[in-house]
Design a protein around this motif. Sequence first.
Motif, mmCIF file in Angstrom:
data_model
loop_
_atom_site.group_PDB
_atom_site.id
_atom_site.type_symbol
_atom_site.label_atom_id
_atom_site.label_comp_id
_atom_site.label_asym_id
_atom_site.label_seq_id
_atom_site.Cartn_x
_atom_site.Cartn_y
_atom_site.Cartn_z
ATOM 1 N N VAL A 12 -14.063 -7.002 10.859
ATOM 2 C CA VAL A 12 -13.716 -8.418 10.925
ATOM 3 C C VAL A 12 -13.509 -8.805 12.378
ATOM 4 C CG1 VAL A 12 -11.262 -7.940 10.545
ATOM 5 C CG2 VAL A 12 -12.174 -10.206 10.010
ATOM 6 N N GLN A 13 -13.848 -10.023 12.710
ATOM 7 C CA GLN A 13 -13.657 -10.498 14.076
ATOM 8 C C GLN A 13 -12.200 -10.873 14.313
ATOM 9 O OE1 GLN A 13 -16.485 -13.690 14.728
ATOM 10 N NE2 GLN A 13 -17.998 -12.244 15.533
ATOM 11 N N ALA A 14 -11.792 -10.762 15.557
ATOM 12 C CA ALA A 14 -10.438 -11.178 15.919
ATOM 13 C C ALA A 14 -10.220 -12.635 15.523
ATOM 14 C CB ALA A 14 -10.219 -10.992 17.413
ATOM 15 N N GLY A 15 -9.034 -12.886 14.968
ATOM 16 C CA GLY A 15 -8.718 -14.207 14.466
ATOM 17 C C GLY A 15 -9.071 -14.423 13.016
ATOM 18 N N GLY A 16 -9.816 -13.494 12.461
ATOM 19 C CA GLY A 16 -10.246 -13.592 11.074
ATOM 20 C C GLY A 16 -9.209 -13.072 10.102
ATOM 21 N N SER A 17 -9.602 -13.038 8.833
ATOM 22 C CA SER A 17 -8.709 -12.611 7.761
ATOM 23 C C SER A 17 -9.358 -11.521 6.916
ATOM 24 C CB SER A 17 -8.348 -13.807 6.857
ATOM 25 O OG SER A 17 -7.655 -14.792 7.573
ATOM 26 N N ARG A 18 -8.515 -10.778 6.247
ATOM 27 C CA ARG A 18 -8.979 -9.724 5.341
ATOM 28 C C ARG A 18 -7.905 -9.509 4.306
ATOM 29 N NH1 ARG A 18 -14.365 -7.984 5.641
ATOM 30 N NH2 ARG A 18 -14.542 -6.135 4.323
ATOM 31 N N ARG A 19 -8.323 -9.192 3.083
ATOM 32 C CA ARG A 19 -7.372 -8.911 2.018
ATOM 33 C C ARG A 19 -7.600 -7.512 1.489
ATOM 34 N NH1 ARG A 19 -6.716 -11.376 -4.061
ATOM 35 N NH2 ARG A 19 -4.451 -11.670 -4.047
ATOM 36 N N LEU A 20 -6.570 -6.700 1.572
ATOM 37 C CA LEU A 20 -6.617 -5.354 1.026
ATOM 38 C C LEU A 20 -5.977 -5.332 -0.354
ATOM 39 C CD1 LEU A 20 -5.506 -3.261 4.138
ATOM 40 C CD2 LEU A 20 -7.788 -4.065 3.538
ATOM 41 N N SER A 21 -6.501 -4.437 -1.188
ATOM 42 C CA SER A 21 -5.936 -4.237 -2.516
ATOM 43 C C SER A 21 -5.660 -2.762 -2.729
ATOM 44 C CB SER A 21 -6.897 -4.731 -3.602
ATOM 45 O OG SER A 21 -7.161 -6.104 -3.472
ATOM 46 N N CYS A 22 -4.701 -2.488 -3.588
ATOM 47 C CA CYS A 22 -4.382 -1.106 -3.958
ATOM 48 C C CYS A 22 -4.078 -1.100 -5.449
ATOM 49 C CB CYS A 22 -3.193 -0.597 -3.159
ATOM 50 S SG CYS A 22 -2.544 1.001 -3.712
ATOM 51 N N VAL A 23 -4.879 -0.334 -6.186
ATOM 52 C CA VAL A 23 -4.686 -0.218 -7.632
ATOM 53 C C VAL A 23 -4.035 1.117 -7.941
ATOM 54 C CG1 VAL A 23 -5.810 -0.184 -9.871
ATOM 55 C CG2 VAL A 23 -6.686 -1.672 -8.059
ATOM 56 N N ALA A 24 -3.021 1.071 -8.787
ATOM 57 C CA ALA A 24 -2.277 2.276 -9.161
ATOM 58 C C ALA A 24 -2.559 2.653 -10.600
ATOM 59 C CB ALA A 24 -0.784 2.043 -8.974
ATOM 60 N N SER A 25 -2.575 3.956 -10.854
ATOM 61 C CA SER A 25 -2.690 4.438 -12.224
ATOM 62 C C SER A 25 -1.319 4.423 -12.872
ATOM 63 C CB SER A 25 -3.245 5.862 -12.229
ATOM 64 O OG SER A 25 -2.328 6.733 -11.597
ATOM 65 N N PHE A 68 0.779 -11.300 8.165
ATOM 66 C CA PHE A 68 0.451 -10.534 6.968
ATOM 67 C C PHE A 68 1.399 -10.907 5.834
ATOM 68 C CE2 PHE A 68 -1.498 -6.492 9.127
ATOM 69 C CZ PHE A 68 -2.336 -7.306 9.867
ATOM 70 N N THR A 69 0.874 -10.844 4.615
ATOM 71 C CA THR A 69 1.686 -11.094 3.429
ATOM 72 C C THR A 69 1.407 -10.028 2.379
ATOM 73 O OG1 THR A 69 1.627 -13.493 3.814
ATOM 74 C CG2 THR A 69 2.275 -12.748 1.623
ATOM 75 N N ILE A 70 2.467 -9.410 1.899
ATOM 76 C CA ILE A 70 2.331 -8.419 0.834
ATOM 77 C C ILE A 70 2.682 -9.072 -0.495
ATOM 78 C CG2 ILE A 70 4.702 -7.544 1.064
ATOM 79 C CD1 ILE A 70 3.577 -4.735 0.454
ATOM 80 N N GLY A 71 1.950 -8.690 -1.523
ATOM 81 C CA GLY A 71 2.247 -9.199 -2.854
ATOM 82 C C GLY A 71 1.888 -8.161 -3.886
ATOM 83 N N ARG A 72 2.349 -8.363 -5.102
ATOM 84 C CA ARG A 72 2.012 -7.431 -6.171
ATOM 85 C C ARG A 72 1.841 -8.179 -7.469
ATOM 86 N NH1 ARG A 72 6.307 -2.934 -6.400
ATOM 87 N NH2 ARG A 72 5.153 -2.295 -8.266
ATOM 88 N N ASP A 73 0.958 -7.637 -8.310
ATOM 89 C CA ASP A 73 0.731 -8.152 -9.647
ATOM 90 C C ASP A 73 0.953 -6.985 -10.592
ATOM 91 O OD1 ASP A 73 -0.223 -9.066 -12.075
ATOM 92 O OD2 ASP A 73 -1.908 -10.139 -11.206
ATOM 93 N N ASN A 74 2.125 -6.900 -11.180
ATOM 94 C CA ASN A 74 2.457 -5.743 -12.004
ATOM 95 C C ASN A 74 1.619 -5.687 -13.285
ATOM 96 O OD1 ASN A 74 4.269 -4.818 -10.138
ATOM 97 N ND2 ASN A 74 6.085 -5.572 -11.213
ATOM 98 N N ALA A 75 1.124 -6.810 -13.728
ATOM 99 C CA ALA A 75 0.266 -6.813 -14.912
ATOM 100 C C ALA A 75 -1.069 -6.136 -14.630
ATOM 101 C CB ALA A 75 0.037 -8.234 -15.396
ATOM 102 N N LYS A 76 -1.459 -6.115 -13.355
ATOM 103 C CA LYS A 76 -2.726 -5.501 -12.958
ATOM 104 C C LYS A 76 -2.536 -4.192 -12.195
ATOM 105 C CE LYS A 76 -5.209 -9.908 -12.674
ATOM 106 N NZ LYS A 76 -6.012 -10.817 -11.819
ATOM 107 N N ASN A 77 -1.301 -3.713 -12.118
ATOM 108 C CA ASN A 77 -1.014 -2.471 -11.376
ATOM 109 C C ASN A 77 -1.572 -2.527 -9.954
ATOM 110 O OD1 ASN A 77 0.087 -1.569 -13.769
ATOM 111 N ND2 ASN A 77 -0.911 0.430 -13.692
ATOM 112 N N THR A 78 -1.412 -3.642 -9.301
ATOM 113 C CA THR A 78 -2.062 -3.866 -8.015
ATOM 114 C C THR A 78 -1.101 -4.480 -7.005
ATOM 115 O OG1 THR A 78 -4.191 -4.230 -9.115
ATOM 116 C CG2 THR A 78 -3.991 -5.016 -6.854
ATOM 117 N N TYR A 95 -3.069 2.498 4.575
ATOM 118 C CA TYR A 95 -2.724 3.309 3.419
ATOM 119 C C TYR A 95 -1.744 2.571 2.520
ATOM 120 C CZ TYR A 95 -4.578 7.215 6.165
ATOM 121 O OH TYR A 95 -5.378 8.049 6.905
ATOM 122 N N CYS A 96 -1.972 2.722 1.231
ATOM 123 C CA CYS A 96 -1.049 2.244 0.215
ATOM 124 C C CYS A 96 -0.143 3.415 -0.166
ATOM 125 C CB CYS A 96 -1.866 1.767 -0.984
ATOM 126 S SG CYS A 96 -0.933 1.331 -2.440
ATOM 127 N N ALA A 97 1.127 3.143 -0.402
ATOM 128 C CA ALA A 97 2.059 4.205 -0.745
ATOM 129 C C ALA A 97 3.051 3.712 -1.792
ATOM 130 C CB ALA A 97 2.798 4.685 0.492
#
Length: 125
Positions: A12-25, A68-78, A95-97
Motif C-alpha cells: 500500500v502507498q503511504a497515506g493509504g489504508s488497509r484492513r487486516l482480519s484474523c479468524v479464530a477457530s 488504527f482501529t481494532i474491532g471484533r465480531d464475536n459472531a464471526k470469530n473475527t 500478527y494476531c494473538a
Amino acid sequence: QVQLVESGGGLVQAGGSRRLSCVASGRTFSSYAMGWFRQAPGKEREFVAAVSGRGGSTRYADSVKGRFTIGRDNAKNTIYLQMNSLKPEDTAVYYCAATPNPLQVVDTPRGMDYWGKGTLVTVSS
C-alpha cells in the motif's frame, strides 16, 4: 486451544489504508482477549492494538493511536485492524494473538498465549 489465521496484508502507498482480519477457530471466541502485534525486519515484536473479550475495552500503541482501529465480531470469530494514514514505518509482519483472559486488554507479547503466522504489510513511500 485456538488457531488464528490472518489475512489482508499487501502493498500500500503511504497515506493509504488497509484492513487486516484474523479468524479464530473454536466456539468460545468471546472468552479470549485479542490483539495485534507487529514485527519489522531486525526489530522486536511490538504491540499495536488490543481488545477485550466482548469488545468493551481497547488499547493502542502511541505510534498508531488515531490512525488504527481494532474491532471484533464475536459472531464471526473475527477481529479486524483498520489501518489508515499508513506510513512507511508501519511496514511489518502483523500478527494476531489471543489469551483466555477476556476481561483484560493485553499489550505485551508475552501476555499472549496463541499466535497466528502473520501477514505482511508493506507501505511504500
